[in-house]
Motif scaffolding. Structure first.
Motif, mmCIF file in Angstrom:
data_model
loop_
_atom_site.group_PDB
_atom_site.id
_atom_site.type_symbol
_atom_site.label_atom_id
_atom_site.label_comp_id
_atom_site.label_asym_id
_atom_site.label_seq_id
_atom_site.Cartn_x
_atom_site.Cartn_y
_atom_site.Cartn_z
ATOM 1 N N UNK A 36 0.837 -1.204 0.000
ATOM 2 C CA UNK A 36 0.000 0.000 0.000
ATOM 3 C C UNK A 36 0.869 1.250 0.000
ATOM 4 N N UNK A 37 1.967 1.203 0.742
ATOM 5 C CA UNK A 37 2.927 2.314 0.781
ATOM 6 C C UNK A 37 3.486 2.575 -0.615
ATOM 7 N N UNK A 38 3.902 1.506 -1.308
ATOM 8 C CA UNK A 38 4.458 1.658 -2.645
ATOM 9 C C UNK A 38 3.467 2.232 -3.640
ATOM 10 N N UNK A 39 2.234 1.743 -3.588
ATOM 11 C CA UNK A 39 1.187 2.235 -4.483
ATOM 12 C C UNK A 39 0.962 3.730 -4.280
ATOM 13 N N UNK A 161 3.496 -3.118 -5.078
ATOM 14 C CA UNK A 161 2.608 -1.967 -5.036
ATOM 15 C C UNK A 161 2.862 -1.010 -6.187
ATOM 16 N N UNK A 162 4.145 -0.788 -6.496
ATOM 17 C CA UNK A 162 4.483 0.073 -7.623
ATOM 18 C C UNK A 162 4.026 -0.530 -8.944
ATOM 19 N N UNK A 163 4.276 -1.843 -9.107
ATOM 20 C CA UNK A 163 3.884 -2.506 -10.350
ATOM 21 C C UNK A 163 2.371 -2.503 -10.517
ATOM 22 N N UNK A 164 1.649 -2.806 -9.435
ATOM 23 C CA UNK A 164 0.189 -2.767 -9.490
ATOM 24 C C UNK A 164 -0.293 -1.366 -9.816
ATOM 25 N N UNK A 165 0.407 -0.363 -9.257
ATOM 26 C CA UNK A 165 0.053 1.016 -9.559
ATOM 27 C C UNK A 165 0.177 1.332 -11.037
ATOM 28 N N UNK A 166 1.240 0.835 -11.681
ATOM 29 C CA UNK A 166 1.411 1.077 -13.111
ATOM 30 C C UNK A 166 0.337 0.413 -13.946
ATOM 31 N N UNK A 167 0.067 -0.867 -13.633
ATOM 32 C CA UNK A 167 -0.956 -1.593 -14.391
ATOM 33 C C UNK A 167 -2.341 -1.012 -14.128
ATOM 34 N N UNK A 168 -2.645 -0.724 -12.863
ATOM 35 C CA UNK A 168 -3.961 -0.174 -12.516
ATOM 36 C C UNK A 168 -4.159 1.204 -13.141
ATOM 37 N N UNK A 181 -7.041 6.786 -9.300
ATOM 38 C CA UNK A 181 -5.803 6.181 -8.792
ATOM 39 C C UNK A 181 -5.628 6.497 -7.307
ATOM 40 N N UNK A 182 -5.905 7.738 -6.925
ATOM 41 C CA UNK A 182 -5.780 8.142 -5.528
ATOM 42 C C UNK A 182 -6.888 7.527 -4.669
ATOM 43 N N UNK A 183 -8.082 7.346 -5.246
ATOM 44 C CA UNK A 183 -9.154 6.680 -4.515
ATOM 45 C C UNK A 183 -8.759 5.241 -4.189
ATOM 46 N N UNK A 184 -8.215 4.541 -5.174
ATOM 47 C CA UNK A 184 -7.757 3.166 -4.942
ATOM 48 C C UNK A 184 -6.661 3.128 -3.881
ATOM 49 N N UNK A 185 -5.791 4.154 -3.896
ATOM 50 C CA UNK A 185 -4.718 4.225 -2.899
ATOM 51 C C UNK A 185 -5.201 4.603 -1.519
ATOM 52 N N UNK A 186 -6.459 4.998 -1.372
ATOM 53 C CA UNK A 186 -7.016 5.317 -0.061
ATOM 54 C C UNK A 186 -7.876 4.213 0.507
#
Length: 468
Positions: A36-39, A161-168, A181-186
């Motif tokens: 979650x931190x990485x995302x 988390x970073x990789x999921x962030x890129x794909x998501x 993207x920020x909603x998913x990260x919250x």
């Protein structure tokens, strides 16, 4: 007739046991925290091209937005160690995860650069407090023989988390816009908070040092070794009273900065600073740099996702080697490899397959070098200073992350191209390698990796006496 209580050193007991399902649960929970931190840390990098387009701002004006979270990360980390040593690792970890989830949700509703900068700073405070406590908790529950690989396995969550962030991001932004993207990260961290409250234990070493009830310590240790019994046992943390000073007589920060640890501490800070300068410059600016080479927004996000993905394998390999060979030299060699790879990346722009391979390898090396620093710091400091030592290395090092974001913005403003930016990054990689090489003798002097006492009665021997 009074019977003397048996004495159990909790760390010696953990070191003598197999890695139990209970410890696997702790590893998985800490892994999710770091994911979650990485995302959330990389979220602004993924939405940056959309912000430039929709808000009509210059790329260089995003520097404060990208660095705001990193400033918060540094402040959060500096405060996290002393707070964790006072009120507990679990308490600080749970609050920090909930905190950065809430502010990430709020950031999704920002309407200006200024609002987004403030909200990202607040998000960073929680992110900064979460990481060092996850490292400390995992290192204190991992047996010494596999501590580096356990901490590095936990850190694989950051790469995931970073990789999921890129794909998501590649899917979310075209369908729902950059706020999604920020909603998913919250939402993720808020759900995770409930799991941490229910399933994550407090550090047994912290509980012993803080004179918490022996019954609570016994319950946790029995979950690590269900066949052991601790009736009438007294628990100790040997490091807390073997150095000539009690924990209360010398603060954790004073220990970290004492003459015995000062030089090693400064070298850890320098190496981590330079490592994060490389890491966050690339994490924040890779999507934009790839767009400058002619890639579409979707391809740029997918190519960027290759950078953290390689860190998963790298973390495990480097951690495994560190448990068998001098840890700081292993990381120093990894930084040298980083210097070679960034020079090669700058010359591979025209070939997408070759470029993707180099980005993957660079991500493997950079991520494993940076994340392994936490395992090195955890082994360098004794228990009574471990939370603060790790936290302050992370906090001071985060300034390098801020520098990376700002240097990236400055280079973009000056019109630097893809190849030139990557070639420049060889310099901080070499500085990190040198810092770790000159630190090598201090690892032997610190005594943190040597047993400090033989005054241990293990629960198995206690149980054998009772059965006998």
């Amino acid at each position: 007739m009074t019977t003397a209580k048996s004495t159990v050193d909790v760390q010696a007991f953990i070191d003598s046991q197999r890695f139990s399902p209970f410890q696997w649960t702790i590893l998985v929970l800490c892994f999710l925290v770091v994911a979650a931190d990485g995302f959330d840390t990389a979220a602004v990098g993924f939405i940056a091209p959309s912000l430039v387009q929709q808000w009509g701002v210059a790329r260089s004006s995003l520097g404060p937005v990208m660095s705001a979270a990193l400033v918060g990360l540094g402040i959060g980390a500096l405060a996290a160690g002393p707070c964790a040593d006072r009120i507990g690792r679990k308490t600080v970890l749970v609050l920090s995860v909930f905190f950065f989830g809430i502010w990430s949700l709020a950031a999704a509703h920002a309407t200006s650069i200024e609002q987004l900068t403030v909200l990202r700073f607040l998000t960073g405070l929680g992110l900064g407090a979460a990481m060092p406590n996850a490292v400390t908790l995992m290192s204190e529950y991992a047996p010494a023989r596999i501590r580096a690989v356990a901490v590095n396995a936990m850190f694989c969550g950051f790469s995931c988390g970073l990789a999921i962030g890129g794909v998501a991001s590649a899917w979310l932004i075209p369908h729902f816009g950059w706020p999604s993207v920020l909603v998913a990260g919250g939402v993720g961290p808020i759900v995770l908070t409930a799991l941490l409250v229910l399933l994550l234990p407090e550090s047994v070493q912290f509980m012993v040092v803080r004179k918490r009830a022996d019954e609570r310590v016994a319950q946790i240790l029995e979950r690590i070794a269900p066949l052991s019994r601790f009736d009438g046992c007294r628990f100790i943390a040997v490091e807390s009273h073997t150095s000539g000073k009690s924990v209360k007589a010398q603060s954790a920060l004073a220990l970290v900065l004492s003459s015995r640890y000062r030089f090693g501490t400064l070298m850890l800070w320098l190496a981590y600073f330079m490592g994060l300068l490389i890491y966050y410059l690339l994490t924040n600016w890779l999507p934009t740099l790839f767009r400058d080479t002619g890639l579409s927004g979707e391809k740029a996000a997918l190519m960027t996702s290759l950078f953290p993905l390689g860190g998963v394998l790298g973390n495990l390999c480097v951690g495994w080697i560190m448990d068998r060979i001098n840890g700081n030299r292993v990381i120093a060699v990894t930084y040298l490899l980083v210097a070679v790879l960034v020079l090669l990346v700058g010359r591979g722009v025209g070939h997408q397959i070759w470029l993707g391979t180099l980005i993957f390898l660079t991500g493997t090396s950079v991520t494993s070098a940076v994340t392994s620093m936490s395992a090195l710091a955890a082994s360098f400091y004794p228990t009574r200073g471990r939370a603060t030592g790790v936290a302050w290395m992370l906090g001071i090092g985060r300034i390098g992350g801020v520098a990376g974001a700002l240097v990236g913005a400055a280079l973009m403003g000056l019109g630097w191209q893809f190849g030139a930016v990557f070639s420049l990054l060889a310099v901080p990689a070499l500085i990190s390698a040198v810092a770790l090489v000159v630190m090598a003798p201090r690892l032997g002097e610190s005594g943190a990796q040597r047993p400090e006492s033989k005054e241990v009665v293990t629960p198995s021997s206690v149980l054998d006496k009772k059965l006998g």
